[in-house]
Scaffold this active site. Structure first.
Site, short mmCIF file in Angstrom:
data_model
loop_
_atom_site.label_atom_id
_atom_site.label_comp_id
_atom_site.label_asym_id
_atom_site.label_seq_id
_atom_site.Cartn_x
_atom_site.Cartn_y
_atom_site.Cartn_z
N ASP A 198 0.78 -1.28 0.07
CA ASP A 198 -0.01 0.04 -0.04
C ASP A 198 0.82 1.34 -0.01
OD1 ASP A 198 -3.19 0.99 0.64
OD2 ASP A 198 -1.36 2.33 1.77
N TYR B 296 2.47 9.98 0.19
CA TYR B 296 3.38 9.13 1.13
C TYR B 296 4.76 9.49 0.70
CZ TYR B 296 -0.43 6.50 2.92
OH TYR B 296 -1.66 5.84 3.32
N LYS C 250 -3.13 6.00 -4.05
CA LYS C 250 -4.28 6.67 -3.74
C LYS C 250 -4.04 8.01 -4.20
CE LYS C 250 -4.26 4.68 0.85
NZ LYS C 250 -2.70 4.10 0.75
N HIS D 209 -8.06 9.31 -1.72
CA HIS D 209 -7.56 9.10 -0.33
C HIS D 209 -8.45 9.82 0.69
CE1 HIS D 209 -3.21 9.15 1.54
NE2 HIS D 209 -4.10 8.72 2.40
#
Length: 316
Positions: free
Chosen positions: A47, A52, A81, A112
Site C-alpha cells: 500500500d 506518502y 491513492k 484518499h
C-alpha cells in the site's frame, strides 16, 4: 479461497495482510530494502499513496524483484491513492503514479480523502486557502475512467463515512470495491463495517495497531491490559492479538513496519485464532479512540467541513 485472501466485489483476489509504506522520513533506500525483505517473507500486498512519497521506492523494489524472478507481477497486489489536489483529473494523476512507479497498472486506486484541494497543493497539511468544493461525481467519473483505460484493476475510497458512501453509490456506475479506514480494537467501526457488508464493499483497516511509530500514532492499542493479557495467554504479541481481532471481522489489515522482527510478527497473526469469547471481550471494550481524526481538513472558511462531525457525519 485461501484464508489469507479475500475476493472483492469486482472479482479481484487480495491478500488480507498488506504492507504499508508511509514514512515521514521519506527514505527511498530503507523503503526499498523493507519491501524486498517483505517479499522474501511472503508479503504480496503493498500500500502506498502519492502523498506518502513512497511510490518510487515501492515501484523500484517490486520491479527489481520481478526482473530477478523473485515474484511475478500477477502475484502482487499494489494499491495507491488519489490525493486531494488531483481530484480534477484522476486519469492524469494515476498516469503520473504509474510513471513514478515504473508500472503499467496498479491493482487498486483509492480516493484518499473526501477532500478536494487546489491543483498545485502538495502538502499533507493544506492551508486554509487551499480547499475547493468537493465534486464527488466528477472525481468518481475520473476514477471510473482510470478503470476503463486499464490503468488500474479496481477503484475504491478511503476515509469515507456511511453517508458519504451512500452518496457515492447513488450515482456511481462502478461501486467502490474497498473503503480503507482507521480500524483497531479501540476504534471498531461496527456501524461502517455493517453498512459496507450490506453494500458488498470490503473494509480495509489502516493503523490496525493504532499507528505506533507514526507522527500521529499512539501505542494505546498494544499497551491495553486486555490485549496484553490475551497475548500472554496465547504466547503471542499484543500486535498479533490486535491483528487477529481485525482479521476476525473479515477485514484486511495494512501494517507498517520496516523492522524485520515486527514484519515477521505481523504476518504471523494469520496463524493465530482467537476464541469467540475472546473476540467478544475485545468487542466489549469500553474504550473508543479514533487516532487520525482529520483536523487538518476542517476550517470555518474554505473547507466544506466546518467541524469534525461534518467530516465524519457524526460517526466519530
Amino acid at each position: 479461497m485461501r484464508g489469507d485472501q479475500v475476493r472483492l466485489n469486482n472479482g479481484l483476489i487480495m491478500p488480507v495482510i498488506g504492507m504499508g509504506t508511509y514514512t515521514f522520513k521519506n527514505d527511498r533506500k530503507s523503503t526499498e530494502q523493507a519491501v524486498q525483505l517483505a517479499l522474501k517473507m511472503g508479503y504480496r500486498h503493498f500500500d502506498t499513496a502519492r502523498i506518502y512519497g513512497s511510490e518510487a521506492a515501492l515501484g523500484g523494489a517490486l520491479n527489481e524483484a520481478i526482473a530477478n524472478g523473485i515474484v511475478e507481477r500477477e502475484e502482487v497486489f499494489v494499491t495507491s491513492k488519489l490525493w486531494g489536489s488531483h481530484h480534477h483529473d484522476p486519469v492524469s494523476a494515476l498516469q503520473k503514479t504509474l510513471m513514478i512507479m515504473g508500472m503499467e497498472y496498479i491493482d487498486m486506486y483509492l480516493v484518499h480523502w473526501p477532500v478536494r484541494l487546489k491543483a498545485w497543493v502538495c502538502d499533507p497539511i493544506p492551508k486554509e486557502d487551499e480547499f475547493e468544493p468537493l465534486c464527488l461525481d466528477v472525481t468518481w467519473s475520473g476514477m471510473e475512467k482510470c478503470l476503463e483505460m486499464g490503468l488500474c484493476r479496481g477503484i475504491g475510497v478511503s476515509n469515507f463515512s456511511c453517508k458519504k458512501l451512500q452518496n457515492l453509490l447513488d450515482f456511481a456506475f462502478v461501486p467502490p470495491a474497498i473503503n480503507q479506514v482507521e480500524m483497531h480494537p479501540m476504534w471498531k467501526q461496527k456501524k461502517l463495517r455493517d453498512f459496507c457488508r450490506d453494500q458488498n464493499i470490503h473494509v480495509s483497516a489502516y493503523s490496525p495497531l493504532g499507528g505506533p511509530g507514526n507522527l500521529w500514532g499512539s501505542t494505546v492499542v498494544i499497551e491495553d491490559p486486555l490485549i496484553k493479557s490475551l497475548a500472554l495467554k496465547h504466547r503471542a504479541t499484543p500486535a498479533q492479538i490486535a491483528l487477529s481481532w481485525g482479521l476476525s471481522k473479515d477485514v484486511s489489515v495494512i501494517v507498517k513496519s520496516f523492522n524485520q522482527e515486527r514484519m515477521r510478527e505481523n504476518k504471523g497473526a494469520l496463524d493465530l485464532k482467537l476464541e469467540d469469547e475472546e473476540i467478544l471481550e475485545i468487542d466489549s471494550m469500553f474504550k473508543e479512540m479514533k487516532i487520525l481524526r482529520g483536523e487538518v481538513f476542517v476550517n470555518q472558511s474554505t473547507s466544506p467541513y466546518k467541524t469534525l462531525q461534518d467530516l465524519w457525519d457524526y460517526e466519530i
